[in-house]
Design a protein around this motif. Structure first.
Motif, PDB file in Angstrom:
ATOM      1  N   ALA A   1       0.850  -1.285  -0.064  1.00 32.98           N
ATOM      2  CA  ALA A   1      -0.013  -0.058  -0.065  1.00 32.98           C
ATOM      3  C   ALA A   1       0.850   1.164   0.046  1.00 32.98           C
ATOM      4  CB  ALA A   1      -0.973  -0.038   1.346  1.00 32.98           C
ATOM      5  N   LEU A   2       2.100   1.071   0.779  1.00 28.40           N
ATOM      6  CA  LEU A   2       3.019   2.368   0.907  1.00 28.40           C
ATOM      7  C   LEU A   2       3.843   2.449  -0.411  1.00 28.40           C
ATOM      8  CD1 LEU A   2       3.626   2.052   4.619  1.00 28.40           C
ATOM      9  CD2 LEU A   2       2.035   3.650   3.450  1.00 28.40           C
ATOM     10  N   MET A   3       4.189   1.197  -1.070  1.00 24.51           N
ATOM     11  CA  MET A   3       5.314   1.248  -2.092  1.00 24.51           C
ATOM     12  C   MET A   3       4.733   1.188  -3.545  1.00 24.51           C
ATOM     13  SD  MET A   3       7.943   1.249  -0.345  1.00 24.51           S
ATOM     14  CE  MET A   3       9.095   0.807  -1.334  1.00 24.51           C
ATOM     15  N   VAL A   4       3.607   0.660  -3.726  1.00 27.24           N
ATOM     16  CA  VAL A   4       3.155   0.683  -4.999  1.00 27.24           C
ATOM     17  C   VAL A   4       2.154   1.685  -5.336  1.00 27.24           C
ATOM     18  CG1 VAL A   4       1.469  -0.863  -6.665  1.00 27.24           C
ATOM     19  CG2 VAL A   4       3.037  -1.990  -4.826  1.00 27.24           C
ATOM     20  N   LYS A   5       2.779   2.346  -6.548  1.00 26.08           N
ATOM     21  CA  LYS A   5       1.806   3.692  -6.703  1.00 26.08           C
ATOM     22  C   LYS A   5       0.661   3.696  -7.483  1.00 26.08           C
ATOM     23  CE  LYS A   5       4.787   6.038  -4.544  1.00 26.08           C
ATOM     24  NZ  LYS A   5       4.146   6.397  -2.973  1.00 26.08           N
ATOM     25  N   SER A   6       0.544   2.386  -8.422  1.00 24.56           N
ATOM     26  CA  SER A   6      -0.794   2.199  -9.115  1.00 24.56           C
ATOM     27  C   SER A   6      -1.825   1.510  -8.256  1.00 24.56           C
ATOM     28  CB  SER A   6      -0.185   1.270 -10.279  1.00 24.56           C
ATOM     29  OG  SER A   6      -1.544   0.714 -10.904  1.00 24.56           O
ATOM     30  N   THR A   7      -2.816   2.288  -8.415  1.00 20.56           N
ATOM     31  CA  THR A   7      -4.021   1.657  -7.505  1.00 20.56           C
ATOM     32  C   THR A   7      -4.599   0.254  -8.082  1.00 20.56           C
ATOM     33  OG1 THR A   7      -4.644   3.788  -6.821  1.00 20.56           O
ATOM     34  CG2 THR A   7      -6.242   2.256  -6.625  1.00 20.56           C
ATOM     35  N   SER A   8      -4.482   0.142  -9.359  1.00 21.64           N
ATOM     36  CA  SER A   8      -5.161  -0.828  -9.958  1.00 21.64           C
ATOM     37  C   SER A   8      -4.171  -2.125  -9.588  1.00 21.64           C
ATOM     38  CB  SER A   8      -4.909  -0.984 -11.713  1.00 21.64           C
ATOM     39  OG  SER A   8      -5.753   0.065 -11.899  1.00 21.64           O
ATOM     40  N   ALA A   9      -2.815  -2.011  -9.592  1.00 18.55           N
ATOM     41  CA  ALA A   9      -1.908  -2.912  -9.242  1.00 18.55           C
ATOM     42  C   ALA A   9      -2.098  -3.342  -7.878  1.00 18.55           C
ATOM     43  CB  ALA A   9      -0.430  -2.698  -9.301  1.00 18.55           C
TER      44      ALA A   9
ATOM     45  N   LEU B   1      -4.766  -3.041  -6.067  1.00 14.07           N
ATOM     46  CA  LEU B   1      -6.167  -3.848  -6.031  1.00 14.07           C
ATOM     47  C   LEU B   1      -5.930  -5.244  -6.461  1.00 14.07           C
ATOM     48  CD1 LEU B   1      -8.647  -1.215  -7.341  1.00 14.07           C
ATOM     49  CD2 LEU B   1      -8.214  -1.894  -4.947  1.00 14.07           C
ATOM     50  N   LEU B   2      -5.098  -5.610  -7.501  1.00 14.44           N
ATOM     51  CA  LEU B   2      -4.898  -7.018  -7.875  1.00 14.44           C
ATOM     52  C   LEU B   2      -4.078  -7.697  -6.845  1.00 14.44           C
ATOM     53  CD1 LEU B   2      -5.654  -8.847  -9.938  1.00 14.44           C
ATOM     54  CD2 LEU B   2      -3.349  -8.099 -11.167  1.00 14.44           C
ATOM     55  N   LEU B   3      -3.185  -6.920  -6.292  1.00 14.48           N
ATOM     56  CA  LEU B   3      -2.367  -7.722  -5.204  1.00 14.48           C
ATOM     57  C   LEU B   3      -3.130  -7.801  -4.022  1.00 14.48           C
ATOM     58  CD1 LEU B   3       1.206  -6.069  -5.878  1.00 14.48           C
ATOM     59  CD2 LEU B   3       0.709  -8.261  -6.388  1.00 14.48           C
ATOM     60  N   GLY B   4      -4.004  -6.861  -3.797  1.00 15.64           N
ATOM     61  CA  GLY B   4      -4.858  -7.137  -2.477  1.00 15.64           C
ATOM     62  C   GLY B   4      -5.721  -8.136  -2.430  1.00 15.64           C
ATOM     63  N   LEU B   5      -6.377  -8.316  -3.789  1.00 16.50           N
ATOM     64  CA  LEU B   5      -7.108  -9.407  -3.905  1.00 16.50           C
ATOM     65  C   LEU B   5      -6.554 -10.917  -3.718  1.00 16.50           C
ATOM     66  CD1 LEU B   5      -9.121  -8.467  -7.095  1.00 16.50           C
ATOM     67  CD2 LEU B   5     -10.127  -8.818  -4.632  1.00 16.50           C
ATOM     68  N   VAL B   6      -5.178 -11.040  -4.311  1.00 15.84           N
ATOM     69  CA  VAL B   6      -4.402 -12.030  -4.191  1.00 15.84           C
ATOM     70  C   VAL B   6      -4.114 -12.188  -2.644  1.00 15.84           C
ATOM     71  CG1 VAL B   6      -2.180 -13.106  -4.532  1.00 15.84           C
ATOM     72  CG2 VAL B   6      -3.415 -11.967  -6.496  1.00 15.84           C
ATOM     73  N   ILE B   7      -3.683 -11.395  -1.793  1.00 17.55           N
ATOM     74  CA  ILE B   7      -3.468 -11.606  -0.492  1.00 17.55           C
ATOM     75  C   ILE B   7      -4.556 -11.755   0.355  1.00 17.55           C
ATOM     76  CG2 ILE B   7      -2.460 -10.357   1.540  1.00 17.55           C
ATOM     77  CD1 ILE B   7      -0.394  -8.868  -0.373  1.00 17.55           C
ATOM     78  N   PHE B   8      -5.793 -11.035  -0.054  1.00 16.99           N
ATOM     79  CA  PHE B   8      -7.109 -11.513   0.560  1.00 16.99           C
ATOM     80  C   PHE B   8      -7.376 -12.911   0.412  1.00 16.99           C
ATOM     81  CE2 PHE B   8     -11.631 -11.788   0.193  1.00 16.99           C
ATOM     82  CZ  PHE B   8     -11.786 -11.454   1.448  1.00 16.99           C
ATOM     83  N   SER B   9      -7.186 -13.468  -0.693  1.00 19.10           N
ATOM     84  CA  SER B   9      -7.383 -14.653  -0.940  1.00 19.10           C
ATOM     85  C   SER B   9      -6.545 -15.767  -0.282  1.00 19.10           C
ATOM     86  CB  SER B   9      -7.365 -15.198  -2.397  1.00 19.10           C
ATOM     87  OG  SER B   9      -8.389 -14.388  -3.157  1.00 19.10           O
ATOM     88  N   TRP B  10      -5.142 -15.312  -0.223  1.00 18.53           N
ATOM     89  CA  TRP B  10      -4.302 -16.118   0.567  1.00 18.53           C
ATOM     90  C   TRP B  10      -4.654 -16.263   1.914  1.00 18.53           C
ATOM     91  CZ3 TRP B  10       1.047 -13.568   2.107  1.00 18.53           C
ATOM     92  CH2 TRP B  10       1.791 -14.396   2.895  1.00 18.53           C
ATOM     93  N   MET B  11      -5.235 -14.788   2.373  1.00 18.25           N
ATOM     94  CA  MET B  11      -5.760 -15.064   4.012  1.00 18.25           C
ATOM     95  C   MET B  11      -6.721 -15.848   4.262  1.00 18.25           C
ATOM     96  SD  MET B  11      -5.179 -11.200   5.720  1.00 18.25           S
ATOM     97  CE  MET B  11      -6.830 -10.678   4.968  1.00 18.25           C
ATOM     98  N   ARG B  12      -7.809 -15.739   3.399  1.00 19.51           N
ATOM     99  CA  ARG B  12      -8.949 -16.344   3.552  1.00 19.51           C
ATOM    100  C   ARG B  12      -8.605 -17.956   3.372  1.00 19.51           C
ATOM    101  NH1 ARG B  12     -14.160 -14.461   0.476  1.00 19.51           N
ATOM    102  NH2 ARG B  12     -12.653 -14.925  -1.366  1.00 19.51           N
ATOM    103  N   SER B  13      -8.250 -18.411   2.383  1.00 15.86           N
ATOM    104  CA  SER B  13      -8.266 -19.797   1.810  1.00 15.86           C
ATOM    105  C   SER B  13      -7.103 -20.232   2.142  1.00 15.86           C
ATOM    106  CB  SER B  13      -8.536 -19.879   0.625  1.00 15.86           C
ATOM    107  OG  SER B  13      -9.957 -19.669   0.315  1.00 15.86           O
ATOM    108  N   GLY B  14      -5.858 -19.762   2.425  1.00 13.86           N
ATOM    109  CA  GLY B  14      -4.660 -20.320   2.717  1.00 13.86           C
ATOM    110  C   GLY B  14      -4.413 -20.374   4.188  1.00 13.86           C
ATOM    111  N   VAL B  15      -4.836 -19.340   4.891  1.00 13.25           N
ATOM    112  CA  VAL B  15      -4.298 -19.161   6.250  1.00 13.25           C
ATOM    113  C   VAL B  15      -5.512 -19.506   7.257  1.00 13.25           C
ATOM    114  CG1 VAL B  15      -3.423 -17.572   8.022  1.00 13.25           C
ATOM    115  CG2 VAL B  15      -2.667 -17.597   5.893  1.00 13.25           C
ATOM    116  N   CYS B  16      -6.550 -18.712   7.086  1.00 10.59           N
ATOM    117  CA  CYS B  16      -7.943 -19.052   8.004  1.00 10.59           C
ATOM    118  C   CYS B  16      -8.618 -20.253   7.851  1.00 10.59           C
ATOM    119  CB  CYS B  16      -8.869 -17.565   7.812  1.00 10.59           C
ATOM    120  SG  CYS B  16      -7.979 -16.339   8.294  1.00 10.59           S
ATOM    121  N   PHE B  17      -8.826 -20.557   6.676  1.00  5.37           N
ATOM    122  CA  PHE B  17      -9.934 -21.518   6.144  1.00  5.37           C
ATOM    123  C   PHE B  17      -8.925 -22.675   5.283  1.00  5.37           C
ATOM    124  CE2 PHE B  17     -12.783 -18.075   7.036  1.00  5.37           C
ATOM    125  CZ  PHE B  17     -13.755 -18.569   8.289  1.00  5.37           C
TER     126      PHE B  17
END
Length: 179
Positions: free
Chosen positions: A76-84, A86-102
């Motif tokens: 969030a602090l280093m990437v200047k492109s909001t689109s990039a 958002l895409l990386l955020g979705l990947v990390i969100f999926s990792w948190m949800r399905s890879g770590v929590c469930f």
């Protein structure tokens, strides 16, 4: 008495709360930094709060999501492109949800995560949010779509309610007396 979780309902409630709080929170963080960085930090805050609850619903310690959230904050602090971001955020969100929590097998979750994460993002992008008001509505819509994750992966039986041992004993005693 323990509070039991209802992830479907709570995800929808989070969507409403996050959508309503987006404009004032974006303005507050916007006083500290520029608008694009404020947007990314607010999304990080939302994913952190939601990730905390995901870890609780999954029976994991909240510390287990620390590394994904730290990585997302750095992005969030280093990437200047909001689109990039958002895409990386979705990947990390999926990792948190399905890879770590469930934790699920990769073959079981890959299609669902692609459908829900990218599908939610495409649907939000289709409405082409260009102001903070439309982004707030987009956040609500995204969390509404994410609540279907629990519809797909939850067991069809009712949620487990942890009863107090004394209440359980009283119910057994009442059952015995009624015969």
């Amino acid at each position: 008495m323990k509070t039991f979780s209802r992830p479907i309902r709570n995800t929808i409630v989070f969507g409403f709360v996050f959508g309503l709080a987006f404009i004032p929170l974006h303005m507050l963080v916007g006083y500290i930094t520029d608008g694009a960085t404020a947007f990314r930090i607010v999304l990080w805050i939302y994913l952190s709060v939601y990730g905390f609850f995901l870890s609780r619903w999954g029976g994991k310690r909240p510390l287990t999501i620390f590394f994904p959230l730290l990585l997302l904050l750095i992005l969030a602090l280093m990437v200047k492109s909001t689109s990039a971001f958002l895409l990386l955020g979705l990947v990390i969100f999926s990792w948190m949800r399905s890879g770590v929590c469930f934790q699920q097998s990769l073959t079981k979750i890959l299609g669902v995560e692609l459908l829900l994460s990218l599908g939610g993002a495409v649907l939000v992008a289709w409405f082409s949010p260009h102001s903070i008001l439309t982004w707030a509505l987009g956040i609500l819509m995204f969390f509404l779509i994410q609540s279907t994750y629990f519809v797909i992966f939850e067991n069809s039986d009712e949620e487990q309610v942890n009863m107090d041992p004394f209440e359980e004993a009283m119910m057994r005693a009442e059952k015995i007396i009624s015969y």
